[in-house]
Design a protein around this motif. Structure first.
Motif, PDB file in Angstrom:
ATOM      1  N   ASN A   1       0.807  -1.226   0.000  1.00  0.00           N
ATOM      2  CA  ASN A   1       0.000   0.000   0.000  1.00  0.00           C
ATOM      3  C   ASN A   1       0.834   1.269   0.000  1.00  0.00           C
ATOM      4  N   GLU A   2       2.116   1.130  -0.244  1.00  0.00           N
ATOM      5  CA  GLU A   2       2.985   2.295  -0.243  1.00  0.00           C
ATOM      6  C   GLU A   2       3.356   2.675  -1.672  1.00  0.00           C
ATOM      7  N   LEU A   3       3.507   3.981  -1.888  1.00  0.00           N
ATOM      8  CA  LEU A   3       3.896   4.476  -3.210  1.00  0.00           C
ATOM      9  C   LEU A   3       5.409   4.437  -3.354  1.00  0.00           C
ATOM     10  N   ILE A   4       5.934   3.239  -3.477  1.00  0.00           N
ATOM     11  CA  ILE A   4       7.373   3.067  -3.651  1.00  0.00           C
ATOM     12  C   ILE A   4       7.604   2.116  -4.821  1.00  0.00           C
ATOM     13  N   TRP A   5       8.766   2.287  -5.440  1.00  0.00           N
ATOM     14  CA  TRP A   5       9.094   1.458  -6.603  1.00  0.00           C
ATOM     15  C   TRP A   5       9.209   0.005  -6.197  1.00  0.00           C
ATOM     16  N   SER A   6       8.748  -0.882  -7.054  1.00  0.00           N
ATOM     17  CA  SER A   6       8.760  -2.307  -6.763  1.00  0.00           C
ATOM     18  C   SER A   6       9.418  -3.072  -7.901  1.00  0.00           C
ATOM     19  N   ASP A   7      10.096  -4.146  -7.557  1.00  0.00           N
ATOM     20  CA  ASP A   7      10.683  -5.012  -8.590  1.00  0.00           C
ATOM     21  C   ASP A   7       9.619  -5.866  -9.263  1.00  0.00           C
ATOM     22  N   THR A   8       8.536  -6.122  -8.546  1.00  0.00           N
ATOM     23  CA  THR A   8       7.423  -6.890  -9.116  1.00  0.00           C
ATOM     24  C   THR A   8       6.149  -6.061  -9.016  1.00  0.00           C
ATOM     25  N   TRP A   9       5.279  -6.238 -10.003  1.00  0.00           N
ATOM     26  CA  TRP A   9       4.036  -5.470 -10.077  1.00  0.00           C
ATOM     27  C   TRP A   9       2.864  -6.436 -10.165  1.00  0.00           C
ATOM     28  N   VAL A  10       1.724  -6.023  -9.623  1.00  0.00           N
ATOM     29  CA  VAL A  10       0.527  -6.867  -9.594  1.00  0.00           C
ATOM     30  C   VAL A  10      -0.474  -6.349 -10.619  1.00  0.00           C
ATOM     31  N   PRO A  11      -0.799  -7.145 -11.640  1.00  0.00           N
ATOM     32  CA  PRO A  11      -1.780  -6.689 -12.642  1.00  0.00           C
ATOM     33  C   PRO A  11      -3.145  -6.454 -11.997  1.00  0.00           C
ATOM     34  N   GLN A  12      -3.865  -5.438 -12.489  1.00  0.00           N
ATOM     35  CA  GLN A  12      -5.201  -5.111 -11.999  1.00  0.00           C
ATOM     36  C   GLN A  12      -6.186  -5.216 -13.155  1.00  0.00           C
ATOM     37  N   GLY A  13      -7.423  -5.509 -12.825  1.00  0.00           N
ATOM     38  CA  GLY A  13      -8.448  -5.543 -13.861  1.00  0.00           C
ATOM     39  C   GLY A  13      -8.794  -4.135 -14.309  1.00  0.00           C
ATOM     40  N   GLY A  14      -9.647  -4.043 -15.300  1.00  0.00           N
ATOM     41  CA  GLY A  14     -10.063  -2.725 -15.759  1.00  0.00           C
ATOM     42  C   GLY A  14      -9.692  -2.476 -17.202  1.00  0.00           C
ATOM     43  N   LEU A  15     -10.383  -1.527 -17.802  1.00  0.00           N
ATOM     44  CA  LEU A  15     -10.146  -1.199 -19.206  1.00  0.00           C
ATOM     45  C   LEU A  15      -8.881  -0.365 -19.361  1.00  0.00           C
ATOM     46  N   PRO A  16      -8.158  -0.551 -20.476  1.00  0.00           N
ATOM     47  CA  PRO A  16      -6.969   0.281 -20.720  1.00  0.00           C
ATOM     48  C   PRO A  16      -7.377   1.691 -21.116  1.00  0.00           C
ATOM     49  N   LEU A  17      -6.425   2.593 -21.050  1.00  0.00           N
ATOM     50  CA  LEU A  17      -6.672   3.964 -21.484  1.00  0.00           C
ATOM     51  C   LEU A  17      -6.799   4.018 -23.004  1.00  0.00           C
ATOM     52  N   LYS A  18      -7.550   4.976 -23.476  1.00  0.00           N
ATOM     53  CA  LYS A  18      -7.636   5.172 -24.919  1.00  0.00           C
ATOM     54  C   LYS A  18      -6.285   5.646 -25.448  1.00  0.00           C
ATOM     55  N   LYS A  19      -6.051   5.379 -26.715  1.00  0.00           N
ATOM     56  CA  LYS A  19      -4.777   5.762 -27.318  1.00  0.00           C
ATOM     57  C   LYS A  19      -4.571   7.266 -27.246  1.00  0.00           C
ATOM     58  N   GLY A  20      -3.389   7.639 -26.842  1.00  0.00           N
ATOM     59  CA  GLY A  20      -3.035   9.049 -26.763  1.00  0.00           C
ATOM     60  C   GLY A  20      -3.328   9.696 -25.421  1.00  0.00           C
ATOM     61  N   VAL A  21      -4.196   9.072 -24.585  1.00  0.00           N
ATOM     62  CA  VAL A  21      -4.576   9.689 -23.311  1.00  0.00           C
ATOM     63  C   VAL A  21      -3.383   9.764 -22.372  1.00  0.00           C
ATOM     64  N   LEU A  22      -2.631   8.670 -22.262  1.00  0.00           N
ATOM     65  CA  LEU A  22      -1.504   8.650 -21.333  1.00  0.00           C
ATOM     66  C   LEU A  22      -0.436   9.653 -21.754  1.00  0.00           C
ATOM     67  N   LEU A  23      -0.163   9.754 -23.061  1.00  0.00           N
ATOM     68  CA  LEU A  23       0.845  10.701 -23.533  1.00  0.00           C
ATOM     69  C   LEU A  23       0.413  12.137 -23.246  1.00  0.00           C
TER      70      LEU A  23
END
Length: 731
Positions: free
Chosen positions: A467-489
């Protein structure tokens, strides 16, 4: 006391012969009622033994037509309360403490004191004037309260029933009682005070005490400052209370609440006594010291009330106890400090359920608002985090109000993180640009590390495991829809343009490049994977390059920018990386020299060397800017050689074989110097690099045929041939 058995007819005598001579009389609990016709504290239990049975009456005595006494036996009297004694009659009154009533002072050898739980013969106050224990019984409210006080000890101040006092509370009561006994003499010492010279607390400034006249005798006008006066120093009390509060942190929730409230009660009655001069140590002054201690007690109690599910009766008694304390004026700020909204309140439940998005409601014509102090907000956030109720946590932070605005904003910085935890990535991206209840967005508090971490979450649709906002060597995938193209950029660039501390930090741009050179998919182990993008064709390159300047200008004004066609097709990642390169060129043009972090920026491109070449080409026409870039890269290569070596070993010969030609084949001599510097790192560590021959062979094919076209001078040509030869010889 006797008990009898009956039989309806003569033929039952063979069965009755098995009834034992003695029965066991068991003392019931204090206020229990035993409906056996034997009083309140006796119970007849028959023994099945046969040998001990002795008939005392063998004749049949007819009592009435349906009942006859066939035998009787002597009962064995067990310990009992005095009011239940069958030998000596007992007279009951509600509250008589002066003298024994009638024959209440008499007792048998099995009578016990109702208050002391000792044999009556051992009770020291059996007939004591003004407190006669012999008159005590369980039908009197007064005597029951006295008994509760004797059994519960200091816990009686909380109005707890004996049934509510468990082992934890009893141990807490013992600790509280021990603390009070320790505190009393220390507080009495404070009240008594101690004699000390006036100048021990306030330095004398008279002329006869100046350094050059230190040996002179005091004049009459300052002698009063050197006589002994009485000081009242509260610091020892402060130290003792602080030590006790440290023990509280280690206890159970119920025990901690009892100990804290007990300590608060003691502080309320501490008086402030005047001193000849004001003492400098704040812990030596009653008002300042006790206020600090009470603030600590209140904060801890607030956390306990939120983090733990106390039984409602116990919860209410704790709150009532605190509210009933006669707070002195310097404690008035704590009057309503424990009016913490319970988890089952209608307002809070409606907010957590998403039914109330404003945090206000009208109840019986009165407006209610979800307003809580920072300690309570922090505790609720902690509990919701622990229980992984992230959706409820977001709803709560979006509407709760707090007077400590800075602390609340600090908690809101994790809103995007919580949204990613339950898979709402579109809302998470939106919160980075505009956060509800804040002027601006949470991203204005980000540093480059947090900037990169949030972009990784949004790009890979995953989160760190904890629950901490720190960098991790491993990541846990979450459900949910991806962002539309161009939104993240658009989101990432807008964040940079809106925050100068991010925009003018080269680490932010390195992070941006690193994200777009990372795959959107995680490995099976949950690790990030590098992404190698193909070289763009000339058409895509020209379209994106020509549109870059208008797009970047528009993103500096707003986030809803329409991107041209290449950004929406299969090669959108390539187009986005080209736009990022153009944004970096703009940053470098506006950055204050000297440029820093260029080596990290170079490494961020990974295997996408075409994008690095595009960046170098973009600044090549600006001689001063190109010089700054080269100088920074060479300086960092010299200072961080080990870091470069580790990078080479991690990425292998293919990476080095493609990176070095980017610099060696550039027409500018300064840029080529970076390439030679990279080769020097390999040459210095030939013994530890097993793949140097592969690099040499690749450079022989990729570089040597083109050394004439890139205007390499004779000295550089000879050096390059020599270096390649040394590398190949290691094959």
């Amino acid at each position: 006391m006797r008990s009898g058995g009956e039989g309806p007819c003569e033929e039952n005598r063979s069965h009755l012969a098995a009834v034992p001579e003695e029965s066991v009389i068991v003392i019931s609990d204090d206020e229990g009622e035993v409906s056996l016709g034997l009083g309140n504290s006796v119970l007849l239990v028959e023994d099945t033994g046969e040998d001990s049975f002795v008939l005392e009456k063998k004749t049949v005595e007819v009592v009435d037509e349906e009942l006859a006494i066939t035998f009787s036996r002597k009962a064995h009297v067990m310990p009992h309360a005095r009011y239940d004694c069958s030998t000596h009659p007992f007279s009951r009154m509600e509250q008589e403490t002066q003298l024994p009533i009638e024959k209440n002072a008499s007792f048998c050898d099995k009578c016990y004191c109702y208050l002391c739980d000792k044999p009556a013969s051992e009770c020291s106050k059996w007939t004591t004037y003004d407190y006669c224990h012999c008159n005590a019984h369980n039908k009197s409210k007064y005597w029951k309260e006295q008994r509760d006080t004797a059994l519960a000890g200091v816990l009686t101040i909380f109005k707890l029933d004996l049934t509510e006092i468990d082992t934890e509370l009893r141990e807490a009561g013992d600790k509280l009682q021990h603390f009070i006994s320790q505190l009393s003499p220390v507080y009495n010492q404070y009240l008594e005070g101690a004699l000390s010279k006036h100048d021990s607390a306030q330095r004398c400034t008279c002329s006869c005490h100046k350094e050059k006249a230190a040996n002179n005798k005091c004049k009459d006008n300052c002698s009063s400052k050197h006589v002994q006066v009485r000081f009242h120093n509260y610091s020892k009390v402060h130290q003792l209370v602080s030590s006790f509060l440290n023990q509280v942190d280690e206890g159970s929730p119920k025990a901690a609440a009892v100990m804290l409230l007990g300590a608060a009660k003691e502080l309320v009655y501490h008086k402030a006594l005047p001193n000849p001069v004001t003492l400098k140590d704040s812990t030596a002054l009653v008002k300042e010291s006790s206020t600090m201690l009470m603030a600590r007690i209140v904060r801890t109690l607030q956390r306990l009330l939120v983090l733990n599910d106390y039984p409602k009766i116990l919860y209410d008694k704790f709150i009532f106890f605190f509210q009933s304390l006669p707070l002195p004026p310097h404690f008035y700020a704590f009057t309503a400090s424990l009016n913490v909204i319970r988890w089952d309140s209608c307002l809070l439940m409606s907010v957590l359920a998403g039914q109330n998005i404003t945090g206000t409601r009208t109840n019986k014509g009165k407006k209610e608002c979800l307003f809580e102090v920072l300690t309570v907000v922090q505790s609720r956030v902690k509990r919701l985090e622990t229980e992984q109720n992230y959706r409820q946590l977001v709803r709560y932070l979006n509407v709760v109000r707090c007077s400590e605005y800075t602390g609340l904003n600090s908690l809101k910085q994790k809103l995007c993180f919580y949204m990613c935890k339950y898979g709402d990535f579109p809302s998470a991206a939106s919160s980075l640009l505009q956060t509800k209840g804040m002027s601006g967005s949470i991203s204005k508090f980000f540093n480059p590390a947090l900037f990169e971490l949030h972009l990784v979450m949004l790009r890979t649709r995953s989160c760190p495991p904890e629950n901490e906002l720190i960098w991790s060597d491993t990541w846990v995938p979450q459900g949910g829809l991806p962002l539309k193209k161009g939104v993240l950029l658009r989101t990432a660039l807008r964040m940079l343009f809106c925050n100068n501390h991010l925009y003018y930090d080269s680490k932010s741009w390195s992070a941006l490049v690193r994200i777009w050179c990372t795959s959107e998919l995680l490995s099976k182990e949950g690790t990030l994977l590098p992404l190698s993008l193909y070289d763009p064709d000339q058409f895509v390159l020209q379209v994106v390059m020509s549109a870059s300047c208008p797009i970047l200008n528009e993103l500096q004004r707003q986030s809803n920018v329409q991107l041209p066609e290449p950004f929406h097709k299969s090669h959108n990642n390539v187009a986005e990386l080209i736009l990022i390169v153009q944004a970096i060129v703009r940053f470098m043009m506006s950055a204050t020299p000297p440029l820093k972090g260029m080596l990290e920026l170079i490494a961020a491109f990974g295997l996408n060397h075409w994008a690095l070449s595009l960046l170098i080409d973009g600044i090549s026409s600006m001689r001063e800017l190109l010089f700054q870039f080269v100088s920074s890269a060479n300086k960092e290569l010299y200072e961080e050689e080990k870091r470069i070596l580790d990078l080479f070993n991690n990425r292998g010969p293919l990476y080095v074989s493609q990176l070095v030609p980017v610099f060696l084949l550039h027409p500018d001599e300064g840029v080529r110097s970076v390439g030679f510097h990279l080769l020097d790192v390999v040459l210095k560590n030939l013994k530890s690099i097993s793949w140097s021959g592969t690099v040499g062979g690749s450079l022989k094919v990729k570089v040597l045929p083109f050394i004439n076209t890139c205007m390499i001078n004779t000295v550089e040509r000879k050096k390059l041939i020599t270096v390649i030869g040394r590398l190949i010889s290691r094959t």
